[in-house]
Structures are given as structure tokens and as C-alpha cells.
Enzyme design. Sequence first.
Site, PDB file in Angstrom:
ATOM      1  N   ASP A  98       0.870  -1.175   0.000  1.00  0.00           N
ATOM      2  CA  ASP A  98       0.000   0.000   0.000  1.00  0.00           C
ATOM      3  C   ASP A  98       0.909   1.226   0.000  1.00  0.00           C
ATOM      4  O   ASP A  98       1.838   1.319   0.824  1.00  0.00           O
ATOM      5  CB  ASP A  98      -0.865  -0.022   1.260  1.00  0.00           C
ATOM      6  CG  ASP A  98      -1.908   1.079   1.247  1.00  0.00           C
ATOM      7  OD1 ASP A  98      -1.575   2.223   0.846  1.00  0.00           O
ATOM      8  OD2 ASP A  98      -3.055   0.807   1.635  1.00  0.00           O
ATOM      9  N   ASP A 119      -7.345   5.682  -8.207  1.00  0.00           N
ATOM     10  CA  ASP A 119      -8.718   5.689  -7.706  1.00  0.00           C
ATOM     11  C   ASP A 119      -9.111   7.128  -7.356  1.00  0.00           C
ATOM     12  O   ASP A 119      -8.379   7.805  -6.627  1.00  0.00           O
ATOM     13  CB  ASP A 119      -8.829   4.789  -6.462  1.00  0.00           C
ATOM     14  CG  ASP A 119      -8.535   3.329  -6.809  1.00  0.00           C
ATOM     15  OD1 ASP A 119      -8.611   2.986  -8.006  1.00  0.00           O
ATOM     16  OD2 ASP A 119      -8.232   2.549  -5.901  1.00  0.00           O
ATOM     17  N   ASP A 155      -8.998   9.879 -16.576  1.00  0.00           N
ATOM     18  CA  ASP A 155     -10.144  10.396 -17.347  1.00  0.00           C
ATOM     19  C   ASP A 155     -11.122  11.062 -16.389  1.00  0.00           C
ATOM     20  O   ASP A 155     -12.199  11.465 -16.798  1.00  0.00           O
ATOM     21  CB  ASP A 155     -10.849   9.250 -18.091  1.00  0.00           C
ATOM     22  CG  ASP A 155     -11.554   8.313 -17.142  1.00  0.00           C
ATOM     23  OD1 ASP A 155     -11.002   8.065 -16.037  1.00  0.00           O
ATOM     24  OD2 ASP A 155     -12.652   7.829 -17.463  1.00  0.00           O
TER      25      ASP A 155
HETATM   26  C1  LIG Z   1      -8.030   2.044 -11.465  1.00  0.00           C
HETATM   27  S1  LIG Z   1      -6.679   0.981 -11.315  1.00  0.00           S
HETATM   28  C2  LIG Z   1      -5.535   1.567 -12.564  1.00  0.00           C
HETATM   29  C3  LIG Z   1      -4.516   0.530 -12.936  1.00  0.00           C
HETATM   30  C4  LIG Z   1      -3.433   0.996 -13.940  1.00  0.00           C
HETATM   31  N1  LIG Z   1      -2.603   2.042 -13.384  1.00  0.00           N
HETATM   32  C5  LIG Z   1      -4.027   1.439 -15.248  1.00  0.00           C
HETATM   33  O1  LIG Z   1      -4.011   2.650 -15.539  1.00  0.00           O
HETATM   34  O2  LIG Z   1      -4.514   0.583 -15.994  1.00  0.00           O
HETATM   35  C6  LIG Z   1      -5.925   1.555  -9.806  1.00  0.00           C
HETATM   36  C7  LIG Z   1      -4.959   0.550  -9.209  1.00  0.00           C
HETATM   37  O3  LIG Z   1      -4.289   1.167  -8.123  1.00  0.00           O
HETATM   38  C8  LIG Z   1      -4.207   0.263  -7.040  1.00  0.00           C
HETATM   39  N2  LIG Z   1      -4.110   1.070  -5.820  1.00  0.00           N
HETATM   40  C9  LIG Z   1      -5.038   1.917  -5.345  1.00  0.00           C
HETATM   41  N3  LIG Z   1      -4.624   2.510  -4.211  1.00  0.00           N
HETATM   42  C10 LIG Z   1      -3.382   2.026  -3.974  1.00  0.00           C
HETATM   43  C11 LIG Z   1      -2.436   2.250  -2.929  1.00  0.00           C
HETATM   44  N4  LIG Z   1      -2.703   3.072  -1.927  1.00  0.00           N
HETATM   45  N5  LIG Z   1      -1.255   1.610  -2.989  1.00  0.00           N
HETATM   46  C12 LIG Z   1      -0.995   0.739  -4.013  1.00  0.00           C
HETATM   47  N6  LIG Z   1      -1.863   0.477  -5.023  1.00  0.00           N
HETATM   48  C13 LIG Z   1      -3.036   1.114  -4.995  1.00  0.00           C
HETATM   49  C14 LIG Z   1      -5.487  -0.538  -7.151  1.00  0.00           C
HETATM   50  O4  LIG Z   1      -5.404  -1.776  -6.481  1.00  0.00           O
HETATM   51  C15 LIG Z   1      -5.632  -0.680  -8.659  1.00  0.00           C
HETATM   52  O5  LIG Z   1      -4.984  -1.835  -9.138  1.00  0.00           O
END
Ligand SMILES: C[S@@+](CC[C@H](N)C(=O)[O-])C[C@H]1O[C@@H](n2cnc3c(N)ncnc32)[C@H](O)[C@@H]1O
Length: 218
Positions: A98, A119, A155
Site C-alpha cells: 500500500d 482511484d 479520465d
Molecule cells: C483504477 S486501477 C488503474 C490501474 C493501472 N494504473 C491502469 O491505468 O490501468 C488503480 C490501481 O491502483 C491500485 N491502488 C489503489 N490505491 C493504492 C495504494 N494506496 N497503494 C498501491 N496500489 C493502490 C489498485 O489496487 C488498482 O490496481
Amino acid sequence: MIDLRLRNVKNKEEILENTTYLEKEPESNIGKWKDVFGNKNDIHIEIGMGKGDFIIEMALTHPDINFIGIEKYSSVLARAIEKLYDKEIPNLRLIRMDANYIEKVFDKEVDTIYLNFSDPWPKKRHAKKRLTSEIFLAKYANIFTGDNKIIMKTDNTGLFEYSLESLSQYGYIIEKVSLDLHNSDIENNIETEYEKKFSSKGNNIYYLEVKKIVNKDK
Ligand SMILES: C[S@@+](CC[C@H](N)C(=O)[O-])C[C@H]1O[C@@H](n2cnc3c(N)ncnc32)[C@H](O)[C@@H]1O
């Protein structure tokens, strides 16, 4: 946001156990990431790499840069690792973590951070969880070499506006910006999984590249 279908990725722990790409004890490399790669090349990290399309392609395209992908969920990471079975990419490492704990893993050794389709956490009470909130920017300040560079794509209008404001309040200067990356003059873009998904639905992709020079003499 986790893709529910991935909750059941079979043998995900086994996949993670049996790869040399995953750094299983990343804290032990703090301050020593260049030794891990065995060279003095710049280090670029992607936070929230998802299934890895972007970071894998970036590492293949730029063999003179060291890339580290960070992802919170092992099921998602397992999918990325599966894509690496037929590849040998010496300038790529992955970490399951994380991003809240990022300072435990890096110390003034990162040159660029990519935040791709992070996110959005749209509710105001969740703003601190956004990866461009002041809380995260303060953590990033401790892991950068001194030339702090963040490149984000999304986006999501709300996240983009929030990030513009948060980054400029933190002293970052805009180097490149686009409200429609795919119709801009920004070249050599490598698309992420979410980017492909959202642009095929007709969504514009926002792009932001910012820099903050903290200690030029270093
Ligand atoms: C919406 S996806 C986008 C994935 C990729 N970057 C893409 O553009 O296709 C967001 C990713 O960030 C990861 N993520 C979200 N918060 C995170 C955090 N605090 N630390 C590590 N990973 C995180 C989620 O598990 C997810 O796989």
C-alpha cells in the site's frame, strides 16, 4: 477499486512466490535500490500499476531506466506477473504494498512517479486517500532524489482538477498538460489498461507532468 473477477485468481500466492520480479522484502532495499538493479540509472515508479501493461511496456521501451511497479492487491499483481513469464526484463521490479508505506521502502532515490488512473475517491471525506493529496505528496517528498517529477493520467475530471490544485499548492510547476492526450502533441505515450478501456468508450484522457526542484546542488 478492485476488479471483482480477480478475487478468485487461483494460486495467486504461488504465482507471487515463484517470480524473481517481485521484491518480497522491499524494506530491506531502502536507500539501496540502485544496488538491486546493479547500475546507477534513474529509478521510476508507478503507484497502483494494476495488471502491469504500462510499466512492462515502459521497461521494455526504456532499458536505461529502472522501473518499479507498486500494487496493493496480490490478485492484480499475479495477473501482471503472468504477463512476464515469457520475458526477461532486468530493469523491472514489482512490489506488493500500500503506497501509504512508501517511505519505508524508498529514501531519496526515486526520480519519477507515475500515477495512472488512480482511484478518484470522489467523496470529499475521502480526499486524503487520493494519491495526489497533501498527505501523499509529503511522503513522496522523502523518496524523491531532489528533482521531483510526477506524471499522471486520468479520465476523471474531479481527480484531475483536485490534483492540479493540490500539486501547485505543494510547489510543483506544470511542465506539460493536456485535456485530450490522444489528440495532443505529447509523443511516445504508452497506454495503460484503464486508458485503453476509457478512451475506447470515448472519454478524453487528461495528462499532467509536474516538477519541483528541491535541492539543485545535490
Ligand atoms: C483504477 S486501477 C488503474 C490501474 C493501472 N494504473 C491502469 O491505468 O490501468 C488503480 C490501481 O491502483 C491500485 N491502488 C489503489 N490505491 C493504492 C495504494 N494506496 N497503494 C498501491 N496500489 C493502490 C489498485 O489496487 C488498482 O490496481
